[in-house]
Design a protein around this motif. Structure first.
Motif, PDB file in Angstrom:
ATOM      1  N   SER A 207      -5.876  -1.981   4.063  1.00 56.55           N
ATOM      2  CA  SER A 207      -5.113  -1.111   4.959  1.00 56.55           C
ATOM      3  C   SER A 207      -6.005   0.000   5.471  1.00 56.55           C
ATOM      4  O   SER A 207      -7.041   0.315   4.868  1.00 56.55           O
ATOM      5  CB  SER A 207      -3.894  -0.524   4.247  1.00 56.55           C
ATOM      6  N   SER A 208      -5.623   0.566   6.597  1.00 55.02           N
ATOM      7  CA  SER A 208      -6.368   1.706   7.139  1.00 55.02           C
ATOM      8  C   SER A 208      -5.424   2.578   7.957  1.00 55.02           C
ATOM      9  O   SER A 208      -4.389   2.123   8.433  1.00 55.02           O
ATOM     10  CB  SER A 208      -7.540   1.232   8.000  1.00 55.02           C
ATOM     11  N   SER A 209      -5.824   3.831   8.119  1.00 56.42           N
ATOM     12  CA  SER A 209      -5.025   4.754   8.919  1.00 56.42           C
ATOM     13  C   SER A 209      -5.392   4.595  10.381  1.00 56.42           C
ATOM     14  O   SER A 209      -6.328   3.889  10.730  1.00 56.42           O
ATOM     15  CB  SER A 209      -5.270   6.191   8.467  1.00 56.42           C
ATOM     16  N   ARG A 210      -4.680   5.240  11.231  1.00 55.92           N
ATOM     17  CA  ARG A 210      -4.942   5.135  12.659  1.00 55.92           C
ATOM     18  C   ARG A 210      -4.975   6.539  13.254  1.00 55.92           C
ATOM     19  O   ARG A 210      -4.303   6.829  14.220  1.00 55.92           O
ATOM     20  CB  ARG A 210      -3.875   4.289  13.335  1.00 55.92           C
TER      21      ARG A 210
ATOM     22  N   ASN B  28     -12.136   4.596  10.695  1.00 58.22           N
ATOM     23  CA  ASN B  28     -11.206   3.504  10.417  1.00 58.22           C
ATOM     24  C   ASN B  28     -11.627   2.819   9.125  1.00 58.22           C
ATOM     25  O   ASN B  28     -11.877   1.626   9.095  1.00 58.22           O
ATOM     26  CB  ASN B  28     -11.211   2.518  11.578  1.00 58.22           C
TER      27      ASN B  28
ATOM     28  N   GLN C 200       0.856  -1.195   0.000  1.00 57.22           N
ATOM     29  CA  GLN C 200       0.000   0.000   0.000  1.00 57.22           C
ATOM     30  C   GLN C 200       0.893   1.247   0.000  1.00 57.22           C
ATOM     31  O   GLN C 200       1.963   1.250   0.618  1.00 57.22           O
ATOM     32  CB  GLN C 200      -0.976  -0.001   1.186  1.00 57.22           C
TER      33      GLN C 200
ATOM     34  N   ASN D  47       0.678   5.137   3.251  1.00 55.37           N
ATOM     35  CA  ASN D  47       1.344   5.330   4.536  1.00 55.37           C
ATOM     36  C   ASN D  47       0.441   4.936   5.717  1.00 55.37           C
ATOM     37  O   ASN D  47       0.477   5.569   6.774  1.00 55.37           O
ATOM     38  CB  ASN D  47       1.817   6.781   4.700  1.00 55.37           C
ATOM     39  N   HIS D  48      -0.382   3.910   5.493  1.00 55.37           N
ATOM     40  CA  HIS D  48      -1.267   3.436   6.551  1.00 55.37           C
ATOM     41  C   HIS D  48      -0.517   2.559   7.532  1.00 55.37           C
ATOM     42  O   HIS D  48       0.297   1.723   7.138  1.00 55.37           O
ATOM     43  CB  HIS D  48      -2.434   2.656   5.951  1.00 55.37           C
ATOM     44  N   ASN D  49      -0.834   2.714   8.805  1.00 53.21           N
ATOM     45  CA  ASN D  49      -0.216   1.862   9.804  1.00 53.21           C
ATOM     46  C   ASN D  49      -0.842   0.468   9.838  1.00 53.21           C
ATOM     47  O   ASN D  49      -0.173  -0.524  10.007  1.00 53.21           O
ATOM     48  CB  ASN D  49      -0.335   2.493  11.186  1.00 53.21           C
ATOM     49  N   TYR D  50      -2.182   0.415   9.727  1.00 54.85           N
ATOM     50  CA  TYR D  50      -2.882  -0.854   9.861  1.00 54.85           C
ATOM     51  C   TYR D  50      -2.962  -1.573   8.509  1.00 54.85           C
ATOM     52  O   TYR D  50      -3.284  -0.963   7.495  1.00 54.85           O
ATOM     53  CB  TYR D  50      -4.313  -0.630  10.354  1.00 54.85           C
TER      54      TYR D  50
ATOM     55  N   THR E  34       6.384  -0.376   6.417  1.00 52.48           N
ATOM     56  CA  THR E  34       5.020   0.136   6.492  1.00 52.48           C
ATOM     57  C   THR E  34       4.218  -0.269   5.259  1.00 52.48           C
ATOM     58  O   THR E  34       3.022  -0.532   5.335  1.00 52.48           O
ATOM     59  CB  THR E  34       5.028   1.671   6.604  1.00 52.48           C
TER      60      THR E  34
ATOM     61  N   GLN F 155     -11.359   0.953   5.850  1.00 49.62           N
ATOM     62  CA  GLN F 155     -10.392   0.036   5.271  1.00 49.62           C
ATOM     63  C   GLN F 155     -10.444   0.143   3.752  1.00 49.62           C
ATOM     64  O   GLN F 155     -11.515   0.152   3.156  1.00 49.62           O
ATOM     65  CB  GLN F 155     -10.686  -1.397   5.705  1.00 49.62           C
TER      66      GLN F 155
END
Lengths: 115, 111
Positions: A93-96, A102, A25, A28-31, A71, A104
């Motif tokens: 992926s999703s951001s936090r 949230n 991805q 720049n998503h953490n999840y 990442t 996805q």
């Protein structure tokens, strides 16, 4: 942005073979997440990651392994393929960010058949 | 963990409003309600999310009663392109492993 990309799109494996499903991805998503979807069914969470170096099991982790060294990338490994792993695999992926949803974002999926 | 119950399938004619209800009796205080749409051979796509009362965006509306034990996704004037599976999810806004997609509701729009 390409979003979430997955390779390969299709794959046929023989019982006992191994393979890695790739997921990348560029948001720049953490999840990041891996799901499987059997015909006519909903998605089931296999593994997820909350950041580089951190992974955890979901609802159906048996027979799979994951790693998260960066990442951007979250590969899913099948060590000994079994017919029960025939499915469509989706990476997401999703951001936090606490103030945002949230949501996805899903990749196009990998259709895997084990014979 | 809050799980959800939705109708398995629904049919609607083009141009009608469609309401899909989701039951989530065990919803927790911190849980949000999120709806996704999935077309054949594609990954799910986020539609709308809410916590209570009503939320509206350019695609749909989400109605949530005061007790939050159910929610209703409303699609105004559906077209053939709205034929898809719709999933209702309940979970913490930042949660990762407590979002269950279930089997969803298969909506078929008839010309």
């Amino acid at each position: 942005n390409a979003g979430v990309t997955q390779t390969p799109k299709f794959r046929i494996l023989k019982i006992g073979q191994s393979m890695t499903l790739q997921c990348t991805q560029d948001m720049n998503h953490n999840y990041m997440y891996w799901y499987r979807q059997d015909p006519g069914m909903g998605l089931k969470l296999i593994y997820y990651s909350v950041g580089a170096g951190i992974t955890d099991k979901g609802e159906v982790p048996n027979g799979y392994n994951v790693s998260r060294s960066t990442t951007e990338d979250f590969p899913l490994r099948l060590e000994l393929a079994a017919p029960s792993q025939t499915s469509v695999y989706f990476c997401a992926s999703s951001s936090r960010v606490a103030s945002s949803y949230n949501e996805q974002f899903f990749g196009p999926g990998t259709r895997l058949t084990v014979l | 963990l809050a799980k959800t119950t939705q109708p398995i399938s629904m049919d609607s004619y083009e141009g009608q409003e469609v309401n899909i209800t989701c039951s989530h009796n065990n919803i927790a205080t911190n849980d949000y309600i999120t709806w996704y749409q999935q077309f054949p051979s594609q990954g799910p796509r986020f539609i709308i999310q809410g916590y209570k009362t009503k939320v509206t965006n350019e695609v749909a509306s989400l109605f949530i009663p005061a007790d939050r034990k159910s929610s209703t996704l409303s699609l105004p004037r559906v077209s053939l392109s709205d034929t898809a599976v719709y999933y209702c999810l309940v979970g913490d806004r930042g949660g990762a492993n407590n979002l269950f997609f279930g089997t969803g509701t298969r909506l078929t729009v008839i010309p």
